[in-house]
Scaffold this motif. Sequence first.
Motif, PDB file in Angstrom:
ATOM      1  N   CYS A   1      16.740  10.721  10.942  1.00 41.05           N
ATOM      2  CA  CYS A   1      15.674  11.489  10.319  1.00 41.05           C
ATOM      3  C   CYS A   1      15.955  11.719   8.846  1.00 41.05           C
ATOM      4  CB  CYS A   1      15.505  12.842  11.010  1.00 41.05           C
ATOM      5  SG  CYS A   1      14.970  12.699  12.714  1.00 41.05           S
ATOM      6  N   ASP A   2      14.913  11.597   8.053  1.00 41.72           N
ATOM      7  CA  ASP A   2      15.001  11.902   6.627  1.00 41.72           C
ATOM      8  C   ASP A   2      13.626  12.353   6.185  1.00 41.72           C
ATOM      9  OD1 ASP A   2      15.244  12.069   3.929  1.00 41.72           O
ATOM     10  OD2 ASP A   2      15.666   9.942   3.579  1.00 41.72           O
ATOM     11  N   ASP A   3      13.456  13.673   6.013  1.00 39.54           N
ATOM     12  CA  ASP A   3      12.122  14.158   5.706  1.00 39.54           C
ATOM     13  C   ASP A   3      11.750  13.981   4.244  1.00 39.54           C
ATOM     14  OD1 ASP A   3      13.514  16.159   4.485  1.00 39.54           O
ATOM     15  OD2 ASP A   3      12.786  17.786   5.759  1.00 39.54           O
ATOM     16  N   SER A   4      12.557  13.229   3.494  1.00 41.88           N
ATOM     17  CA  SER A   4      12.153  12.849   2.140  1.00 41.88           C
ATOM     18  C   SER A   4      11.488  11.485   2.111  1.00 41.88           C
ATOM     19  CB  SER A   4      13.380  12.828   1.219  1.00 41.88           C
ATOM     20  OG  SER A   4      14.266  11.778   1.579  1.00 41.88           O
ATOM     21  N   LYS A   5      11.397  10.815   3.262  1.00 44.45           N
ATOM     22  CA  LYS A   5      10.766   9.500   3.321  1.00 44.45           C
ATOM     23  C   LYS A   5       9.350   9.574   2.773  1.00 44.45           C
ATOM     24  CE  LYS A   5      13.250   7.686   7.347  1.00 44.45           C
ATOM     25  NZ  LYS A   5      13.112   7.270   8.750  1.00 44.45           N
ATOM     26  N   GLY A   6       8.936   8.537   2.115  1.00 47.69           N
ATOM     27  CA  GLY A   6       7.587   8.503   1.571  1.00 47.69           C
ATOM     28  C   GLY A   6       7.563   8.880   0.104  1.00 47.69           C
ATOM     29  N   GLY A   7       8.598   9.594  -0.366  1.00 44.97           N
ATOM     30  CA  GLY A   7       8.704   9.900  -1.779  1.00 44.97           C
ATOM     31  C   GLY A   7       7.493  10.616  -2.334  1.00 44.97           C
ATOM     32  N   ARG A   8       7.299  10.453  -3.645  1.00 43.30           N
ATOM     33  CA  ARG A   8       6.216  11.147  -4.326  1.00 43.30           C
ATOM     34  C   ARG A   8       4.856  10.656  -3.873  1.00 43.30           C
ATOM     35  NH1 ARG A   8       7.495  10.539 -10.513  1.00 43.30           N
ATOM     36  NH2 ARG A   8       5.453  11.541 -10.617  1.00 43.30           N
ATOM     37  N   ALA A   9       4.763   9.441  -3.323  1.00 42.09           N
ATOM     38  CA  ALA A   9       3.476   8.889  -2.913  1.00 42.09           C
ATOM     39  C   ALA A   9       3.065   9.316  -1.518  1.00 42.09           C
ATOM     40  CB  ALA A   9       3.522   7.361  -3.003  1.00 42.09           C
ATOM     41  N   ASN A  10       3.909  10.065  -0.823  1.00 41.29           N
ATOM     42  CA  ASN A  10       3.611  10.490   0.538  1.00 41.29           C
ATOM     43  C   ASN A  10       2.323  11.317   0.549  1.00 41.29           C
ATOM     44  OD1 ASN A  10       3.514  11.614   3.085  1.00 41.29           O
ATOM     45  ND2 ASN A  10       5.584  12.452   3.033  1.00 41.29           N
ATOM     46  N   PRO A  11       1.245  10.829   1.184  1.00 38.07           N
ATOM     47  CA  PRO A  11      -0.019  11.575   1.179  1.00 38.07           C
ATOM     48  C   PRO A  11       0.088  12.951   1.816  1.00 38.07           C
ATOM     49  CG  PRO A  11      -0.368   9.310   1.904  1.00 38.07           C
ATOM     50  CD  PRO A  11       1.117   9.533   1.866  1.00 38.07           C
ATOM     51  N   LEU A  12       1.071  13.140   2.694  1.00 39.18           N
ATOM     52  CA  LEU A  12       1.214  14.412   3.390  1.00 39.18           C
ATOM     53  C   LEU A  12       1.810  15.506   2.506  1.00 39.18           C
ATOM     54  CD1 LEU A  12       2.594  12.911   6.708  1.00 39.18           C
ATOM     55  CD2 LEU A  12       0.346  13.964   6.410  1.00 39.18           C
ATOM     56  N   ARG A  13       2.300  15.142   1.338  1.00 41.28           N
ATOM     57  CA  ARG A  13       2.896  16.113   0.427  1.00 41.28           C
ATOM     58  C   ARG A  13       1.984  16.446  -0.757  1.00 41.28           C
ATOM     59  NH1 ARG A  13       8.502  16.905   0.456  1.00 41.28           N
ATOM     60  NH2 ARG A  13       9.646  15.800   2.088  1.00 41.28           N
TER      61      ARG A  13
END
Length: 413
Positions: free
Chosen positions: A9-21
Motif C-alpha cells: 500500500c502507498d496512499d501517495s500513488k497517483g501523485g498530483r494528477a490523482n483526480p481523487l485529491r
Amino acid sequence: MDRKERAGCDDSKGGRANPLRQLSLEQLRQRTSMKWRVYPKEVLPLWVAEMDVPLAPPIVKALHSTVDLGDTGYPYGSAYAEALAEFARARWGWEDLRIAHTALVPDVMMGIVEVLRLTTDPGDAVVVCSPVYPPFYAFIAHAAREVIEARLGQDLRIDLGVLEDAFVRARSHGRRAAFLLSNPHNPTGVVHTRDELQAIAELARRHGVRVVSDEIHAPLVLPGATFTPFLCVPGSENGFALTSASKAWNLAGLKAALAIAGSEAADDLRRMPEEVSHGPSHVGVIAHTAAFRDGGTWLDELLLGLDANRCLLGRLIDEHLPGVRYRPPQGTYLAWLDCTGLGLHSERRSDEPGVVSDMAGPARMFLDKAAVALSSGHVFGSGGAGCVRLNFATSPDILRQALTRMGRALRAL
C-alpha cells in the motif's frame, strides 16, 4: 487484510494528477446530486456510486464544444460504439466487437430490462448471484420476471454448483430463463476470471439460459486483476453485454449506454423497439464517446488513486474497525465490509405493523452515531444482512475522517 496486502500500500500513488485529491470537502458539498443532498451536511456520504472527482478534461472539452455549438438535438451515428470498440481492443484485447451488433440504450439498467424482454417472457425467471446490486431485484420484478438467487460462495466468488442448481430451477416447467451477471461484481468487487466466465457460458448453454452481462464497472479493474468481457469467451455467442462510461468517468447524470449482442444474439437485438433509442441524451452520447476515446490517461491516474485508497482503507479498518472483515476488491471503487461479528443486526424481518426491522443495523448505527452514510447490505439480497458497502472513490482525507468516526462510534457502544 493480511500483512502482504498492507505492505504494497502507498496512499501517495497517483501523485498530483490523482483526480481523487483535487476537490475539497467544501467544494464537494456544493454539488446538488443525490450523493451530497440526501443526508444532512455533517454526514460524510460513502454510499451511492458517485465519485468525488472533477470531470476528465477531454469530457469537459467535448461538453464545452457541444454547448458552444448548441449541439443539443437528437443522438445520431455510431461514434459511441466505435469509441468503445477502440477502447475494448486496446484495454481488453476484444478484437471482434462489431458496431452492427450494438444498440444505443438510455442507461445500463434500462438496457438490461429491454434485453430481458427480448429473451424472456413475463413469469420467466432471471438468476442473480447474491449479494448483488439492488436494482437487479427491482428492475426484474418490475418487468414481471421472477428473481432466483444463486448465493456467492464464502470467498465471494460465483459457486458453479449453486449456479447450476439455480439454472435448473429457473428452467423448470418449460420456462425461458436468463442469468444477469455482474462483471465485475457489485458489491464485492470480484473480477471474474476467464476460466470462470467460460464455465458460466458452458453451464448456461447446457441449461438453455441466456446470459446478460452488466459490465458498467469494466474500466475500473485495479492492479492485480484482469477484466475479461463475457462475450470474448467461447460459448457466449448467444449472450449480451451492457456497458457505459458512467461509473469509470462519473457520468451518471449524462444518460447513454450501449447494449452489445453476441454473434448469435444479433437478430434478437434487432428486435429491440426503436423507441428505446429515444431515451439516451445526445449530450450524454458525446460525453461517453469522449471518455472512451480520449479519457484513458485520466482513467489511469484514477486507477492509481483507487488502488491507493483500497490499501488505505485496509489499514484504516485494521486500526479503527478490527471486528470488521474486509477483502480488498479487485475492481470497482466499492468495498464490501462484513460487520456480522459486531452483532448489530438481525437476519429476521419483522412483519408486525409498526415494528422496524433491524437488518440494516450496521449501516444505521454508522449513520446515527458516526454521521457516515454507507449502503446497507441487506438490500443486496441473501447474504447481505450484517454487511455494508462503502464507496472509497473519495479523497484520502475524507476516507480517514470517515473511518475515524466509525471507529469512535463503535468503541462508544
